[in-house]
Design a protein around this motif. Structure first.
Motif, PDB file in Angstrom:
ATOM      1  N   ALA A  14     -44.793 -34.284 -19.502  1.00 47.28           N
ATOM      2  CA  ALA A  14     -45.221 -34.645 -18.154  1.00 47.28           C
ATOM      3  C   ALA A  14     -45.021 -36.148 -17.992  1.00 47.28           C
ATOM      4  CB  ALA A  14     -46.682 -34.283 -17.932  1.00 47.28           C
ATOM      5  N   GLU A  15     -44.181 -36.516 -17.033  1.00 44.81           N
ATOM      6  CA  GLU A  15     -43.959 -37.940 -16.791  1.00 44.81           C
ATOM      7  C   GLU A  15     -45.162 -38.532 -16.077  1.00 44.81           C
ATOM      8  OE1 GLU A  15     -40.174 -39.344 -15.481  1.00 44.81           O
ATOM      9  OE2 GLU A  15     -39.143 -37.627 -16.369  1.00 44.81           O
ATOM     10  N   THR A  16     -45.466 -39.773 -16.424  1.00 45.44           N
ATOM     11  CA  THR A  16     -46.562 -40.515 -15.825  1.00 45.44           C
ATOM     12  C   THR A  16     -45.994 -41.779 -15.176  1.00 45.44           C
ATOM     13  OG1 THR A  16     -47.007 -41.776 -17.834  1.00 45.44           O
ATOM     14  CG2 THR A  16     -48.160 -39.662 -17.599  1.00 45.44           C
ATOM     15  N   VAL A  21     -46.328 -38.038 -21.229  1.00 39.71           N
ATOM     16  CA  VAL A  21     -47.245 -37.417 -22.187  1.00 39.71           C
ATOM     17  C   VAL A  21     -46.574 -36.147 -22.678  1.00 39.71           C
ATOM     18  CG1 VAL A  21     -49.502 -36.347 -22.497  1.00 39.71           C
ATOM     19  CG2 VAL A  21     -49.289 -38.365 -21.046  1.00 39.71           C
ATOM     20  N   LEU A  22     -46.591 -35.971 -23.979  1.00 42.51           N
ATOM     21  CA  LEU A  22     -46.052 -34.768 -24.604  1.00 42.51           C
ATOM     22  C   LEU A  22     -47.225 -33.967 -25.146  1.00 42.51           C
ATOM     23  CD1 LEU A  22     -43.241 -36.501 -26.678  1.00 42.51           C
ATOM     24  CD2 LEU A  22     -42.934 -35.225 -24.571  1.00 42.51           C
ATOM     25  N   TYR A  30     -51.733 -34.191 -28.190  1.00 46.13           N
ATOM     26  CA  TYR A  30     -51.042 -34.955 -27.146  1.00 46.13           C
ATOM     27  C   TYR A  30     -50.422 -36.199 -27.752  1.00 46.13           C
ATOM     28  CZ  TYR A  30     -53.357 -32.357 -23.393  1.00 46.13           C
ATOM     29  OH  TYR A  30     -53.782 -31.385 -22.542  1.00 46.13           O
ATOM     30  N   TRP A  31     -49.297 -36.598 -27.206  1.00 44.33           N
ATOM     31  CA  TRP A  31     -48.617 -37.831 -27.603  1.00 44.33           C
ATOM     32  C   TRP A  31     -48.252 -38.577 -26.337  1.00 44.33           C
ATOM     33  CZ3 TRP A  31     -47.674 -38.837 -32.815  1.00 44.33           C
ATOM     34  CH2 TRP A  31     -47.997 -37.789 -33.676  1.00 44.33           C
ATOM     35  N   GLN A  32     -48.443 -39.864 -26.342  1.00 44.65           N
ATOM     36  CA  GLN A  32     -48.114 -40.676 -25.179  1.00 44.65           C
ATOM     37  C   GLN A  32     -46.930 -41.577 -25.501  1.00 44.65           C
ATOM     38  OE1 GLN A  32     -51.424 -42.770 -23.537  1.00 44.65           O
ATOM     39  NE2 GLN A  32     -50.202 -43.748 -21.962  1.00 44.65           N
ATOM     40  N   LEU A  33     -45.977 -41.602 -24.584  1.00 46.58           N
ATOM     41  CA  LEU A  33     -44.826 -42.501 -24.693  1.00 46.58           C
ATOM     42  C   LEU A  33     -44.878 -43.492 -23.544  1.00 46.58           C
ATOM     43  CD1 LEU A  33     -41.849 -40.036 -25.350  1.00 46.58           C
ATOM     44  CD2 LEU A  33     -43.036 -41.456 -27.023  1.00 46.58           C
ATOM     45  N   ASN A  34     -44.565 -44.746 -23.847  1.00 46.66           N
ATOM     46  CA  ASN A  34     -44.434 -45.704 -22.760  1.00 46.66           C
ATOM     47  C   ASN A  34     -43.059 -45.514 -22.116  1.00 46.66           C
ATOM     48  OD1 ASN A  34     -42.561 -47.018 -24.426  1.00 46.66           O
ATOM     49  ND2 ASN A  34     -43.999 -48.602 -25.051  1.00 46.66           N
ATOM     50  N   SER A  81     -41.100 -35.875 -37.108  1.00 49.22           N
ATOM     51  CA  SER A  81     -42.137 -35.535 -38.088  1.00 49.22           C
ATOM     52  C   SER A  81     -43.337 -34.863 -37.422  1.00 49.22           C
ATOM     53  CB  SER A  81     -42.575 -36.761 -38.886  1.00 49.22           C
ATOM     54  OG  SER A  81     -43.340 -37.628 -38.098  1.00 49.22           O
ATOM     55  N   ALA A  82     -43.565 -35.152 -36.127  1.00 59.59           N
ATOM     56  CA  ALA A  82     -44.645 -34.499 -35.386  1.00 59.59           C
ATOM     57  C   ALA A  82     -44.199 -33.166 -34.799  1.00 59.59           C
ATOM     58  CB  ALA A  82     -45.141 -35.423 -34.273  1.00 59.59           C
ATOM     59  N   ASP A  83     -42.962 -32.762 -35.076  1.00 61.29           N
ATOM     60  CA  ASP A  83     -42.380 -31.506 -34.593  1.00 61.29           C
ATOM     61  C   ASP A  83     -42.317 -31.459 -33.061  1.00 61.29           C
ATOM     62  OD1 ASP A  83     -41.099 -29.045 -34.978  1.00 61.29           O
ATOM     63  OD2 ASP A  83     -42.983 -27.943 -34.804  1.00 61.29           O
ATOM     64  N   LEU A  84     -42.126 -32.636 -32.452  1.00 65.05           N
ATOM     65  CA  LEU A  84     -41.955 -32.706 -31.002  1.00 65.05           C
ATOM     66  C   LEU A  84     -40.486 -32.615 -30.627  1.00 65.05           C
ATOM     67  CD1 LEU A  84     -44.434 -35.634 -30.348  1.00 65.05           C
ATOM     68  CD2 LEU A  84     -44.847 -33.199 -29.952  1.00 65.05           C
TER      69      LEU A  84
END
Length: 89
Positions: A14-16, A21-22, A30-34, A81-84
């Motif tokens: 989901a784009e913010t 956020v993945l 949850y994982w957050q990307l800038n 490594s987080a399997d994302l």
């Protein structure tokens, strides 16, 4: 031939306003990307190699090529490594 990458089918993106956020649906984590991380993720999942993603990052943010390569490699390793993110064929 270089690898291609795709999001794990169990991952929702989901784009913010400031990146993305993945959500790994299997683990519930949850994982957050800038915005920069999202730029690299989009580059990799659109078929660019890590080197091409680093070139895009370096030119977009006026970074030294070695720093961009290191940053892309670190993000790629973390996502895998987080399997994302998975290496495709």
């Amino acid at each position: 031939m270089s690898a291609t990458y795709a999001l794990n089918p169990k991952v929702s993106l989901a784009e913010t306003d400031d990146g993305a956020v993945l959500l790994h649906e299997r683990t519930g984590r949850y994982w957050q990307l800038n915005a920069t991380g999202l730029l690299v993720l989009r580059s990799l999942t659109s078929g660019d190699s890590p080197e091409q993603a680093a070139q895009t990052l370096a030119s977009r943010h006026t970074l030294p090529a070695t720093r961009a390569r290191d940053d892309v490699a670190a993000l790629l390793a973390s996502l895998c490594s987080a399997d994302l993110l998975r290496e495709g064929r």
